[in-house]
Design a protein around this motif. Structure first.
Motif, PDB file in Angstrom:
ATOM      1  N   SER A   1      62.199   0.803  27.819  1.00 52.66           N
ATOM      2  CA  SER A   1      61.249  -0.159  27.261  1.00 52.66           C
ATOM      3  C   SER A   1      59.843   0.121  27.783  1.00 52.66           C
ATOM      4  O   SER A   1      59.672   0.734  28.839  1.00 52.66           O
ATOM      5  CB  SER A   1      61.655  -1.586  27.631  1.00 52.66           C
ATOM      6  N   PRO A   2      58.807  -0.340  27.060  1.00 50.22           N
ATOM      7  CA  PRO A   2      57.425  -0.094  27.490  1.00 50.22           C
ATOM      8  C   PRO A   2      56.998  -0.945  28.673  1.00 50.22           C
ATOM      9  O   PRO A   2      55.917  -0.737  29.226  1.00 50.22           O
ATOM     10  CB  PRO A   2      56.604  -0.435  26.246  1.00 50.22           C
ATOM     11  N   ASP A   3      57.834  -1.916  29.066  1.00 53.63           N
ATOM     12  CA  ASP A   3      57.504  -2.776  30.198  1.00 53.63           C
ATOM     13  C   ASP A   3      58.810  -3.307  30.781  1.00 53.63           C
ATOM     14  O   ASP A   3      59.878  -2.731  30.559  1.00 53.63           O
ATOM     15  CB  ASP A   3      56.572  -3.918  29.771  1.00 53.63           C
ATOM     16  N   ALA A   4      58.749  -4.415  31.506  1.00 54.09           N
ATOM     17  CA  ALA A   4      59.939  -4.953  32.160  1.00 54.09           C
ATOM     18  C   ALA A   4      60.869  -5.694  31.208  1.00 54.09           C
ATOM     19  O   ALA A   4      61.966  -6.094  31.605  1.00 54.09           O
ATOM     20  CB  ALA A   4      59.521  -5.887  33.298  1.00 54.09           C
ATOM     21  N   ASN A   5      60.475  -5.877  29.956  1.00 52.06           N
ATOM     22  CA  ASN A   5      61.287  -6.616  28.990  1.00 52.06           C
ATOM     23  C   ASN A   5      62.449  -5.753  28.512  1.00 52.06           C
ATOM     24  O   ASN A   5      62.271  -4.851  27.689  1.00 52.06           O
ATOM     25  CB  ASN A   5      60.422  -7.061  27.814  1.00 52.06           C
ATOM     26  N   GLU A   6      63.655  -6.027  28.987  1.00 49.89           N
ATOM     27  CA  GLU A   6      64.821  -5.221  28.624  1.00 49.89           C
ATOM     28  C   GLU A   6      65.232  -5.408  27.171  1.00 49.89           C
ATOM     29  O   GLU A   6      66.042  -4.637  26.648  1.00 49.89           O
ATOM     30  CB  GLU A   6      66.006  -5.573  29.528  1.00 49.89           C
ATOM     31  N   ASN A   7      64.686  -6.424  26.504  1.00 51.06           N
ATOM     32  CA  ASN A   7      65.038  -6.697  25.112  1.00 51.06           C
ATOM     33  C   ASN A   7      64.150  -5.953  24.115  1.00 51.06           C
ATOM     34  O   ASN A   7      64.300  -6.136  22.905  1.00 51.06           O
ATOM     35  CB  ASN A   7      64.936  -8.202  24.837  1.00 51.06           C
ATOM     36  N   ASP A   8      63.250  -5.124  24.600  1.00 55.13           N
ATOM     37  CA  ASP A   8      62.270  -4.458  23.736  1.00 55.13           C
ATOM     38  C   ASP A   8      62.352  -2.942  23.910  1.00 55.13           C
ATOM     39  O   ASP A   8      61.337  -2.263  24.042  1.00 55.13           O
ATOM     40  CB  ASP A   8      60.866  -4.968  24.086  1.00 55.13           C
ATOM     41  N   ALA A   9      63.579  -2.410  23.910  1.00 55.06           N
ATOM     42  CA  ALA A   9      63.784  -1.012  24.289  1.00 55.06           C
ATOM     43  C   ALA A   9      64.139  -0.123  23.106  1.00 55.06           C
ATOM     44  O   ALA A   9      64.763  -0.555  22.130  1.00 55.06           O
ATOM     45  CB  ALA A   9      64.885  -0.919  25.345  1.00 55.06           C
ATOM     46  N   ASP A  10      63.737   1.159  23.209  1.00 56.62           N
ATOM     47  CA  ASP A  10      64.202   2.216  22.322  1.00 56.62           C
ATOM     48  C   ASP A  10      65.514   2.775  22.881  1.00 56.62           C
ATOM     49  O   ASP A  10      65.809   2.648  24.073  1.00 56.62           O
ATOM     50  CB  ASP A  10      63.177   3.350  22.239  1.00 56.62           C
ATOM     51  N   LEU A  11      66.273   3.438  22.008  1.00 50.13           N
ATOM     52  CA  LEU A  11      67.551   4.025  22.408  1.00 50.13           C
ATOM     53  C   LEU A  11      67.438   5.544  22.401  1.00 50.13           C
ATOM     54  O   LEU A  11      67.084   6.139  21.386  1.00 50.13           O
ATOM     55  CB  LEU A  11      68.664   3.570  21.464  1.00 50.13           C
ATOM     56  N   TYR A  12      67.737   6.172  23.543  1.00 45.20           N
ATOM     57  CA  TYR A  12      67.604   7.616  23.708  1.00 45.20           C
ATOM     58  C   TYR A  12      68.964   8.287  23.862  1.00 45.20           C
ATOM     59  O   TYR A  12      69.927   7.688  24.351  1.00 45.20           O
ATOM     60  CB  TYR A  12      66.772   7.938  24.959  1.00 45.20           C
ATOM     61  N   TRP A  13      69.002   9.553  23.467  1.00 40.88           N
ATOM     62  CA  TRP A  13      70.141  10.450  23.694  1.00 40.88           C
ATOM     63  C   TRP A  13      69.716  11.520  24.691  1.00 40.88           C
ATOM     64  O   TRP A  13      68.626  12.088  24.587  1.00 40.88           O
ATOM     65  CB  TRP A  13      70.572  11.107  22.389  1.00 40.88           C
ATOM     66  N   VAL A  14      70.572  11.786  25.670  1.00 41.24           N
ATOM     67  CA  VAL A  14      70.336  12.862  26.632  1.00 41.24           C
ATOM     68  C   VAL A  14      71.626  13.655  26.770  1.00 41.24           C
ATOM     69  O   VAL A  14      72.705  13.077  26.917  1.00 41.24           O
ATOM     70  CB  VAL A  14      69.911  12.321  28.016  1.00 41.24           C
ATOM     71  N   SER A  15      71.530  14.974  26.714  1.00 43.80           N
ATOM     72  CA  SER A  15      72.697  15.818  26.953  1.00 43.80           C
ATOM     73  C   SER A  15      72.327  16.905  27.943  1.00 43.80           C
ATOM     74  O   SER A  15      71.164  17.318  28.032  1.00 43.80           O
ATOM     75  CB  SER A  15      73.197  16.444  25.645  1.00 43.80           C
ATOM     76  N   MET A  16      73.316  17.365  28.700  1.00 45.59           N
ATOM     77  CA  MET A  16      73.099  18.427  29.678  1.00 45.59           C
ATOM     78  C   MET A  16      74.437  19.054  30.032  1.00 45.59           C
ATOM     79  O   MET A  16      75.503  18.482  29.773  1.00 45.59           O
ATOM     80  CB  MET A  16      72.421  17.875  30.940  1.00 45.59           C
ATOM     81  N   ARG A  17      74.376  20.243  30.611  1.00 43.30           N
ATOM     82  CA  ARG A  17      75.593  20.879  31.105  1.00 43.30           C
ATOM     83  C   ARG A  17      76.080  20.170  32.363  1.00 43.30           C
ATOM     84  O   ARG A  17      75.360  19.363  32.956  1.00 43.30           O
ATOM     85  CB  ARG A  17      75.340  22.357  31.399  1.00 43.30           C
ATOM     86  N   GLY A  18      77.287  20.518  32.780  1.00 45.11           N
ATOM     87  CA  GLY A  18      77.872  19.866  33.939  1.00 45.11           C
ATOM     88  C   GLY A  18      77.140  20.122  35.239  1.00 45.11           C
ATOM     89  O   GLY A  18      77.346  19.398  36.215  1.00 45.11           O
ATOM     90  N   ASP A  19      76.269  21.140  35.278  1.00 47.09           N
ATOM     91  CA  ASP A  19      75.486  21.389  36.486  1.00 47.09           C
ATOM     92  C   ASP A  19      74.070  20.838  36.378  1.00 47.09           C
ATOM     93  O   ASP A  19      73.227  21.084  37.236  1.00 47.09           O
ATOM     94  CB  ASP A  19      75.438  22.887  36.804  1.00 47.09           C
ATOM     95  N   GLY A  20      73.787  20.103  35.304  1.00 43.69           N
ATOM     96  CA  GLY A  20      72.478  19.492  35.129  1.00 43.69           C
ATOM     97  C   GLY A  20      71.491  20.329  34.347  1.00 43.69           C
ATOM     98  O   GLY A  20      70.403  19.849  34.011  1.00 43.69           O
ATOM     99  N   THR A  21      71.832  21.580  34.043  1.00 46.31           N
ATOM    100  CA  THR A  21      70.913  22.438  33.305  1.00 46.31           C
ATOM    101  C   THR A  21      71.025  22.177  31.807  1.00 46.31           C
ATOM    102  O   THR A  21      71.944  21.511  31.336  1.00 46.31           O
ATOM    103  CB  THR A  21      71.204  23.922  33.584  1.00 46.31           C
ATOM    104  N   GLY A  22      70.077  22.752  31.060  1.00 41.02           N
ATOM    105  CA  GLY A  22      70.106  22.632  29.611  1.00 41.02           C
ATOM    106  C   GLY A  22      69.893  21.225  29.107  1.00 41.02           C
ATOM    107  O   GLY A  22      70.389  20.863  28.037  1.00 41.02           O
TER     108      GLY A  22
END
Length: 598
Positions: A200-221
């Motif tokens: 979210s752009p501030d402390a308001n948890e009700n005003d958030a975008d939803l993101y996708w994150v992917s990575m390999r098992g060692d944190g790379t990529g």
């Protein structure tokens, strides 16, 4: 004092949400008794079913062709993810790792994974710790830092003795990470982590975008993209994520995300939303699990039955402020994204229930739901229900897990996909301290046992939910671990306890050759024993197939030491007929036939 503080906080929260979350009698009736929708048989729905059938049959080439055909014919149904880094960035690029802050002594006490404050959660957003394990036994631990400016991911390759930070996701200037969930899947001879994160752009948890994150098992990529930006007047909250990579190839693996749409100003929920990706997060499709109602504590999972796959979303709904109820929503994978509505099962009890979580045993398709049942403010018990019926239609109430005079809350459940053993954790409160409790079961239809106090000095954080996961500790030996926050410091800690499933027995450490014996008794109903031996330590696969060559059960799928073994196979979920069991280890392969007569 802590219990008093929790009670007062709960009273204040309830008083604050009454006006926002109350529902009319008509809404209450429609929520409890939804209208049944006729199955969608449109050309779009027919194509969706063809895509699913190609996926289910393992025809990756046809699956890819049909998926592209759908994108060409119905471009309005496909949403490209946007690689946006203005609110969420990767702190460590490929190859850059941070040493662990502290290394604990396994067996002598709990391990301090992160000696600084972590986010303690707010309202119904208490899942700020996530512990996951891949099928090789490596552990991953994600958590939000105390100032909500980063999501850190740690990994342990030695049963939780040492932890190393492999990645950190950092919120942009002025923004905050509010909630997340992640899962681990096998793909192309490596493990990949998939995250759903709200920022979210501030402390308001009700005003958030939803993101996708992917990575390999060692944190790379690592790759970051926006799944869904917030819309006018609404934000996204409390995501839950799962993949079906355990059952499918990398090219046919889907990731599924369930999340709540809420009013940005009041926080009142108005939709249980659902998105999924068929190409590892580059494009997304949307569905709606339910509309209108304030559904929260969402938990998503899938079940790959022999005949078809189903998706499930467990949620809580406060029909009235004081009467939350569990609902289990289900849809066949072939109907996802069509006009066919999700089916609803009211699996709760007469008392209010919330804080639910759904787990699936991928060895036999059993499902279990753990939840808190409340009896007024500040009094809760931990209970569970299970289903061993096809499609999860019928549910049975299991024995009470914790039904004491004091308050129990924040339950979690896990069933590690390689072994089929169930593990749970929950918090038991008293007037002066809170205790994290761990229990396990190898038979969900009986009960949980082995109650173990996890945290030192009974010092548990007030709001974060501890998390539990199962893992392998050696040949035919498995354990469970719990991650939790401590009240005195708000630090992140880890501890573990072992449990050994009873379905496989190591008879001897000596074996002269590879052997697979005829099962006995044969014919059988419903249980039989399968003996085998391996002369050297190695990866072992023991699977059961029906007369058409379809895999119906995975009995062993992990590394074993040399020796002779007995597997007690229960075919209670299978129908009468001829079956084949196959042992594979190294260059050895052997198949034998058995007959089930009911």
């Amino acid at each position: 004092m802590k219990a008093l503080f929790t009670t007062l906080t709960l009273i204040i929260l309830l008083a604050g949400v009454t006006n926002s979350y109350s529902q009319s009698s008509d809404q209450i009736n429609r929520e409890e008794n939804p209208e049944q929708t006729v199955l969608d048989n449109s050309p779009l729905a027919q194509l969706k079913k063809q895509i699913y059938e190609a996926k289910k049959n393992g025809n990756d080439v046809l699956h890819k062709q049909l998926t592209q055909q759908f994108a060409n014919q119905y471009p309005e149904k496909i949403r490209n993810s946007v690689e946006s880094f203005n609110r969420l960035t990767v702190a460590h690029q490929d190859g850059m790792k941070t040493a662990p802050f502290m290394q604990g002594d396994w067996g002598a006490g709990d391990i301090n994974v992160f000696p600084r404050s972590i986010f303690q959660g707010s309202g119904v957003n208490q899942r700020v710790i996530d512990l996951e394990v891949d099928s090789s036994g490596v552990k991953y631990l994600g958590f939000i830092t105390g100032d909500r400016d980063s999501l850190k991911i740690f990994r342990s390759t030695n049963e939780g003795v040492n932890w190393t930070q492999i990645q950190a996701l950092v919120a942009g200037a002025g923004t905050m990470i509010q909630a997340f969930d992640f899962s681990v899947t096998d793909s192309a001879n490596t493990f990949r982590l998939g995250f759903a994160v709200t920022v979210s752009p501030d402390a308001n948890e009700n005003d958030a975008d939803l993101y996708w994150v992917s990575m390999r098992g060692d944190g790379t990529g690592a790759r970051i993209a926006v799944i869904k930006p917030k819309d006018a007047g609404n934000g996204w909250k409390n995501p839950s994520i799962i993949s079906d990579g355990w059952n499918y190839s990398a090219g046919a693996t889907y990731w599924y995300v369930s999340y709540q749409r809420v009013n940005s100003g009041t926080g009142a929920g108005n939709q249980a939303a659902f998105s999924w990706t068929t190409d590892w997060g580059f494009t997304w499709e949307d569905d709606t699990t339910r509309n209108t109602f304030n559904d929260y504590y969402l938990s998503v999972n899938y079940n790959a039955y022999v005949s078809s796959d189903s998706l499930y979303v467990l949620l809580a709904n406060d029909l009235t402020v004081t009467n939350a109820n569990l609902r289990l929503m289900r849809i066949a994978l072939g109907n996802l994204g069509t006009s066919t509505a999700w089916s609803q099962y009211n699996i709760g009890t007469a008392n209010p229930e919330d804080q639910g979580e759904l787990a699936v045993n991928r060895q036999n398709n059993q499902m279990a739901v753990i939840y808190r049942e409340t009896f007024g403010v500040g009094a809760g018990n931990i209970r569970y229900q299970y289903s061993d019926h096809a499609m999860g239609i019928n549910w049975t109430q299991g024995p009470d897990i914790a039904a004491f005079d004091n308050n129990e809350e924040r339950p979690r459940i896990d069933c590690q996909q390689r072994q089929g053993a169930w593990r749970i954790s929950f918090v038991s409160q008293s007037a002066t301290y809170d205790t994290v409790v761990y229990m396990s079961s190898t038979n969900i239809t009986s009960a949980f046992s082995g109650k173990t106090i996890v945290n030192p000095g009974n010092d548990c954080g007030l709001t974060p939910m501890p998390d539990v996961a199962g893992f392998r500790t050696g040949a035919a030996s498995f354990g469970g671990g719990v991650a939790f926050s401590r009240f005195s410091s708000n630090n992140l800690w880890y501890d573990g306890s072992n449990v050994t499933p009873t379905d496989i027995t190591n008879n001897s450490s000596l074996a002269g050759d590879y052997t697979l014996s005829q099962n006995y008794p044969n014919p059988f109903n419903p249980s039989t024993k399968i003996n085998f031996s391996i002369p050297v330590k190695g990866f072992v696969s023991l699977k059961v197939f029906d007369a058409l060559g379809r895999e119906v059960a995975t009995l062993v799928n992990n590394e074993l030491n040399s020796g002779s073994y007995t597997y007690d196979f229960n075919a209670g979920k299978l129908g009468s007929g001829i079956y084949f069991y196959k042992l594979t280890s190294g260059n050895f392969n052997e198949v034998k036939k058995m007959m089930l007569i009911k």
